[in-house]
Design an enzyme around this catalytic site. Structure first.
Site, mmCIF file in Angstrom:
data_model
loop_
_atom_site.group_PDB
_atom_site.id
_atom_site.type_symbol
_atom_site.label_atom_id
_atom_site.label_comp_id
_atom_site.label_asym_id
_atom_site.label_seq_id
_atom_site.Cartn_x
_atom_site.Cartn_y
_atom_site.Cartn_z
ATOM 1 N N GLY A 128 -18.876 27.211 109.060
ATOM 2 C CA GLY A 128 -20.112 27.955 109.181
ATOM 3 C C GLY A 128 -21.240 27.084 109.688
ATOM 4 O O GLY A 128 -21.275 25.874 109.454
ATOM 5 N N HIS B 269 -23.884 25.533 100.646
ATOM 6 C CA HIS B 269 -24.313 26.888 100.998
ATOM 7 C C HIS B 269 -25.351 27.417 100.018
ATOM 8 O O HIS B 269 -25.687 28.591 100.032
ATOM 9 C CB HIS B 269 -23.110 27.842 101.014
ATOM 10 C CG HIS B 269 -21.972 27.364 101.841
ATOM 11 N ND1 HIS B 269 -20.904 26.678 101.298
ATOM 12 C CD2 HIS B 269 -21.759 27.422 103.167
ATOM 13 C CE1 HIS B 269 -20.065 26.363 102.255
ATOM 14 N NE2 HIS B 269 -20.559 26.792 103.399
ATOM 15 N N CYS C 104 -22.674 39.104 101.853
ATOM 16 C CA CYS C 104 -21.523 40.011 101.832
ATOM 17 C C CYS C 104 -21.872 41.352 102.473
ATOM 18 O O CYS C 104 -21.133 41.868 103.313
ATOM 19 C CB CYS C 104 -21.038 40.216 100.399
ATOM 20 S SG CYS C 104 -19.643 41.370 100.250
#
Length: 659
Positions: free
Chosen positions: A140, A304, A482
């Site tokens: 990512g 993250h 999400c």
């Protein structure tokens, strides 16, 4: 720890000099990026290094061995105010970063696959002529300069960039492999996160089927967490960059794929990391989290923004470093240390931390310090903080670390004139390219086609409707994306539903749905793709009865469990899917009407999703979060499944009632 309200670990940044930097600067390219870093946190700050050398104390387990330590600090620029970004469209942050990167450095290029495929490659490498092992990494975005900044001779041959904090899709990884891999093969270096393991793993298998030689090494260097629980293991952190350097130097030296992979694996087993933060990071286009209050710091959080192992009052840097070093050097971790910054820490504070760390390693722990690297390596957007990474290094590893490299983010000078504007190179074709007839919507839908259309449309709209709620639940476990990720997939499905799905053929329609949701990226994208392809394989070429649907549904669930490693009770989407499948089979076997069985199974899916509130996560990023933080919060992936499955069932019921 004893609180000290008079000590502030990280004061606010002072304004930096943004005057024009001449090409004669000793590190000209880094200085150019320093100026650019006033605009975006995705760019580097200046890098400095120091070298010392001594011997490990004889108190180590093997006193006859001579080890050397590598110490590196990382930081990137601080934004003027958290939550504010000098960017354009948040969705374009990664692609515009890549464009700026390749225009800045003469030896980098990118593949012409935006926005789905974001791959940075060495401009001087062609798979037809490259006679070295290709070394590829990625993950990512949001950790810049990792990983694209480490592409260059002597380090990575290519870097695969996902969206911010989302694993890159399989197609991007495969494109990167094809673009740089010659007859010597390629090594994939992957941080230990579920999405990265799945996407890079599937790409490995696909590349092997195309005739490429591919090996994969997984790095898990996090020392903050207790011994691994469940199936996930330790997280991959900044120590991954040292593995890049060792593997890249070994490949440049002409070693075979087997030997390059062996050196990378050995390096990954000799490195440990722990981080400290004063703030959480802010994703582009999202509000700033206030999880950490004034005067607080967090120990052991992930890259993250996942919650760490403890929150404490801010302490003097001496105390913080002593705690971090003790944790990394503990017998339980079986590592000797290294370090990195998080994204919003000024270089002056990193130098203070560096000096204190070196002294403590030598005088308090009796360890040798042979190399010191200070700068930006793997950040977390605009997070304030740092991490320390320490590596056991013998002479062979030191030789790899000292080997020349042209990777722009490694702390060395950069050669080469600024090139004229570049055009992206074409995407490499698949070596298994076959003739495919594009799917299209039938002019007239059958009864089954109408039911399938209603179910797909209702399911996609249900996901879109709960986007914000899913993000909120997901925020308890880290990156709060999400809902946004599934929104991309649902939107793509609705768009393709208009013209591209052969709805009278259920199997082929499910296959096309799997293709549509590839735009999602991250772990969700690959898992739903695996699910769709498994359902398609079970339905293809057979007369589709209700029982056949149930068996295909179960096959999709089994595929998720096989490749993702999770099962019932792990607090994942399977906790909604498995109860639904069980009830569907039970009701159909009992002779219940198929539509009624479908609706009843959707109730089981919802109940299963709600039950995740009381589960301890054993898979995915949530497994790193304490049970207390997740209590009463359902798993967002399971709730998403329950929502779309329930919506599809009710849509079929309504459609049948109206006919």
């Amino acid at each position: 720890m004893q609180a000290n309200s008079n000590m502030s670990f990280y004061p606010n940044n002072h304004p930096r000099d943004t005057s024009k930097v001449l090409r004669s600067n000793p590190i000209p390219t880094f200085s150019r990026l320093k100026k650019r870093s006033e605009v975006s946190p995705c760019f580097l700050v200046r890098v400095a290094s120091a070298v010392t050398r001594s011997r490990l104390a004889s108190s180590q387990p093997d006193p006859s061995s001579l080890f050397f330590e590598v110490l590196s600090f990382v930081s990137s620029t601080n934004m003027a105010s958290q939550g504010k970004k000098l960017i354009n469209d948040p969705d374009d942050v990664v692609t515009e970063f890549i464009e700026g990167l390749v225009e800045t450095y003469p030896n980098l290029q990118y593949l012409d696959g935006f926005p789905e495929v974001k791959v940075v490659v060495r401009a001087d490498v062609s798979p037809a002529t490259y006679d070295k092992v290709a070394v590829i990494s990625g993950g990512g975005s949001g950790h810049e300069p990792a990983h694209a900044g480490f592409v260059g001779e002597g380090m990575l041959t290519a870097a695969i960039c996902g969206d911010v904090f989302a694993s890159p899709p399989v197609d991007a990884v495969l494109a990167g492999i094809r673009a740089v891999t010659g007859p010597m093969g390629c090594l994939l270096i992957v941080k230990n996160y579920t999405g990265d393991r799945l996407n890079f793993g599937l790409a490995t298998e696909l590349a092997k089927s195309e005739g490429y030689m591919v090996e994969m090494v997984i790095v898990g260097d996090d020392c903050a967490l207790p011994p691994p629980r469940g199936i996930v293991g330790r997280r991959g952190l900044a120590g991954t960059i040292l593995v890049h350097k060792v593997a890249g130097a070994a490949a440049t030296a002409g070693l075979s794929l087997k030997d390059v992979a062996a050196e990378a694996k050995r390096a990954s087993e000799m490195v440990g990391t722990m981080g400290v933060a004063l703030s959480v990071c802010t994703l582009p286009g999202q509000a700033t989290s206030n999880r950490l209050g004034p005067g607080k710091m967090e120990l052991g959080l992930g890259i993250h923004g996942e919650p760490g192992v403890a929150v404490a009052d801010i302490q003097p840097v001496d105390i913080v470093i002593s705690h971090v070093l003790t944790k990394i050097l503990s017998p339980e971790s079986n590592y000797v240390p290294i370090s990195r910054g998080s994204g919003a820490t000024p270089i002056s504070e990193l130098m203070i931390a560096s000096g204190k760390t070196i002294t403590k390693l030598q005088l308090e722990h009796g360890l040798a310090v042979d190399r010191v690297y200070v700068g930006s390596f793997m950040t977390s957007l605009d997070m304030a903080g740092f991490s320390i990474t320490i590596m056991k290094a013998d002479q062979s590893i030191l030789q790899r670390l000292d080997a020349a490299t042209r990777a722009p983010a490694w702390p060395v000078g950069v050669d080469g004139n600024r090139p004229t504007p570049k055009f992206p190179v074409p995407m490499p074709p698949s070596s298994l390219k076959a003739m495919n007839v594009s799917s299209s919507r039938p002019q007239e839908l059958s009864k089954q086609g109408l039911l399938l259309e209603a179910a797909i449309e209702a399911a996609a709209k249900a996901v879109i409707d709960i986007k914000d709620q899913l993000n909120e639940w997901d925020g308890e476990a880290g990156d709060a994306d999400c809902g946004s990720t599934l929104f991309k997939g649902a939107t793509a499905i609705l768009e393709d539903l208009k013209n591209h799905y052969p709805l009278n053929d259920a199997a082929e329609t499910l296959n096309e749905v799997g293709t549509s949701i590839r735009v999602m990226g991250g772990t969700s994208g690959i898992i739903y793709n695996i699910f769709s392809k498994a359902v398609y394989a079970k339905l293809k070429g057979s007369a589709i009865s209700p029982n056949q649907w149930a068996e295909a549904f179960e096959a999709g669930i089994n595929a998720i469990s096989k490749y993702g490693g999770a099962s019932a009770g792990y607090r994942t989407m399977l906790d909604a899917l498995i109860p639904a499948s069980r009830v569907l089979h039970e009701k159909l076997d009992a002779g219940v009407d198929p539509v009624t069985a479908f609706v009843l199974s959707s109730e089981a899916a919802l109940a299963g999703a709600e039950s995740t509130k009381e589960m301890q996560a054993q898979a995915g990023r949530a497994s790193y979060i304490s049970e207390a933080n997740l209590r009463s919060v359902p798993d967002p992936g399971a709730m998403a499944v329950a929502s779309w499955y329930r919506a599809a069932a009710l849509a079929v019921k309504d459609k049948m009632s109206a006919s």
